[in-house]
Design an enzyme around this catalytic site. Sequence first.
Site, PDB file in Angstrom:
ATOM      1  N   CYS A 204     -17.410  46.555  93.522  1.00  0.00           N
ATOM      2  CA  CYS A 204     -17.051  47.622  92.869  1.00  0.00           C
ATOM      3  C   CYS A 204     -15.639  48.165  93.883  1.00  0.00           C
ATOM      4  O   CYS A 204     -15.233  47.682  94.684  1.00  0.00           O
ATOM      5  CB  CYS A 204     -18.031  48.857  92.775  1.00  0.00           C
ATOM      6  SG  CYS A 204     -18.406  49.574  94.509  1.00  0.00           S
ATOM      7  N   ASP A 205     -14.952  49.115  93.281  1.00  0.00           N
ATOM      8  CA  ASP A 205     -13.756  49.662  93.726  1.00  0.00           C
ATOM      9  C   ASP A 205     -14.043  49.912  95.139  1.00  0.00           C
ATOM     10  O   ASP A 205     -13.004  49.791  95.990  1.00  0.00           O
ATOM     11  CB  ASP A 205     -13.412  50.858  92.912  1.00  0.00           C
ATOM     12  CG  ASP A 205     -11.871  51.196  93.099  1.00  0.00           C
ATOM     13  OD1 ASP A 205     -11.088  50.384  93.533  1.00  0.00           O
ATOM     14  OD2 ASP A 205     -11.618  52.409  93.094  1.00  0.00           O
TER      15      ASP A 205
END
Length: 593
Positions: free
Chosen positions: A392-393
Site C-alpha cells: 500500500c502507499d
Amino acid sequence: MAQAKKSSSVKVKVQKFGTALSGMIMPNIGAIIAWGLTAAIFMTPNGWFPNAQINKLVQPMLIYLLPLLIGYTGGRMVDDERGAVIGAIGTLGVIVGTTQPMFLGAMIMGPLSGWCLKTLDNACRDKIKSGFEMIYNNFSLGILGMILAIFAYFIINPVMMWGSHWASVGVDAIIRVHLLPLANIIIEPAKVLFLNNAIGNGILVPLGIQQASEVGKSVLFLMESNPGPGLGILLAFMFFGKGSSKSSAPGAAIIEFFGGVHEIYFPYVLMKPSLIIAAICGGVTGTALFTTLNGGLKAAASPGSILAILLVSAKGSYLGNIVGVLGAAIVSFIVAAIILKNDKGDGADLAAKQKEMESMKAESKGTKMPSEQSAHDSVTSYKDIKKVIFACDAGMGSSAMGASLLRDKFKKAGINIPVTNTAVRNLKDEPGLLVVTQEELADRACQKTPDAMHVAVGNFLSSPKYDAIVANFKALTQVQDKPKSTEKKPANGSLEGIDFSKVKEVDFIRHDQHIGSATMATNLFENAMKKAGKKTPVKAIRINELDDDPSHLVIVTPAAKKNLAVRYSDIQIVVVDDLLKDKKLKEIIDKLS
C-alpha cells in the site's frame, strides 16, 4: 483513450511524488512521536510533569535527530546504504547555523545527495580497476559528501530559512482569518485518491512540527488524520446503506475510528462519488472546531486513530480535539445519510465493483493475470510463486491487515507460502513474487516489479480475490501431483460411477452464469427433495468453498465442470444441460437418501 492514458500517467506521477515525500517521513514517525511525547510530558514549563533535565532532550531531537533521520531515509530511497549515509551528510549542512527545524531542507538534501552519489557511481564504477573498489567507495562518498554539505550550508540553508519563515507566516495568517478549514476541500478528495499519506506526512507533518516547536502544538497534525469524516460516512452506510455495503460498514467503522486505517472507507466513496461532499463537509467542520476550540497535537497522530490523537494531544486541547472529531463525524453522517436516502440503487454497487475489478487483467511484461476463461492456465500461472507481498502507499495499516487475512487463509488451507506487507516505494523485483495492491496503486506496483505477478483489489479488508488466490494454490498441487488414471471414466452427465451412499451434501456452484440460476436451482431441488422425503442438505456455494471429498455431489453445467476438474479430484460431479429442468435431476433425487 489517449486522454484517459494521459490522465492516468499524470495521476501516477503525482502519486509517486507524494509517496516520495511521505516515504521520508513514514519510517520515522516513531521518532517524531518520541519527540512529541517527550515534549508533551517533560517540557518546561508547559509539560504534564516538567523536568529540566529530561527537557534537554527536546531541542536536540527536534533540530538534529529528526532532520538527520529524514535525510538518511531520503538518501536510502535513492541509493540504498551509500545513499543513506551521504543523505545524512548533506542534511547536516542544512541544519548547521539555524535554530529552525529543517525538515523541508532534509527532504531536499536527502534524496538530492543520494541521486548525486548514484550518478557518480554510474559514471565511474566500470572504470575502477580491480582491487581499488573499496578506495573508490569510501573516498567518493566522503569527498562528495563534504561538497554537498558545504553546498547545503551556503545555498540550501538560506533558501530554506527564508521559505520556512514565510510558510510559517502564511499558515499563521490563514489560521488568524479562519480560512484553514477550506484546505479540507482539497485534502478530502486527495485522500480518496490515495494521496492521504503524501499530504499528511509529506506536507502537513513537517509544517506541523515546525509550528509545534514554536507554540507547543499544531492543528495541522489533525487535518488529514481526523477519522471523523470517514466514520460519519461509514455510520451512514450502517443505517441507510443497502446490500453488502451496509453489512460491511459496522466493522469498517470500528477499524476507521479505533484503528486509524482511513483506506477502509475509500471504496465506499469511490462507489458513490457524490459522498465526497460528505467527506469535505466533515473535514471542514472538524478543522473549524479544532481551530475555534484551541485544539492541537504535540506530534503526528499515526495512524489517524482516536486513540493516537488522544495520546499526543497537547495539554488543554483534549476538549477541542474530541469535539472536532465528533463534529466532523456528525456532519459527514448527516450529509452522507441524505445522499444515501435519495439513492435509487439496489445496494449491489460494492459487490459489483469488486466483481468488475476481479475480472480485470493486469499485465507485467506480457504476463497476464489468471482468469476463469482458462482455468488450467489460471492455476499453472501460480507454479513459480514463492512469496506474496501486500503493498500500500505507506506499507502499514491496510496492507498489514490484508496480509494478515490472506496469511490466515493460507494457514487454514495448508499453503506454506510467506505473506508480508510493505510500501509500494519499497517493492523490489525478484523471482517468484506475487504482489497484491490496491487498484489505485497498481500502475506504480507494476513499474516497481515488472516481473512479478500482480493482483489488484478494491479493498484490502474484503476481496473475493483472496479466495481465488487460495483456490489456485490449492488446485496447483492437484494439477502437479494428481496421478493419471487409466480407469475409464463415465461420460459427462452419466450417473454411473456415482457412489450415492457417500453423498452427504448436494451443491450447486453459485457463480455459474449458464442456463438456469444456481440459487433458483438450489431452491427448486431442495423443494423436490422435501416432497420426496429426502433429507440430504442442498446448498448453493462458490467454487472455492468445496471440500475435496466424495461426500459432495456437485451438479453443474458442462462449462462449469471444466473449472471443477482443475481444482478438485475427489468430489463427485454430475453434469446437466439445464440446472432447472434436466431429467437427470429427478434421477438424482430418487437415488439420494
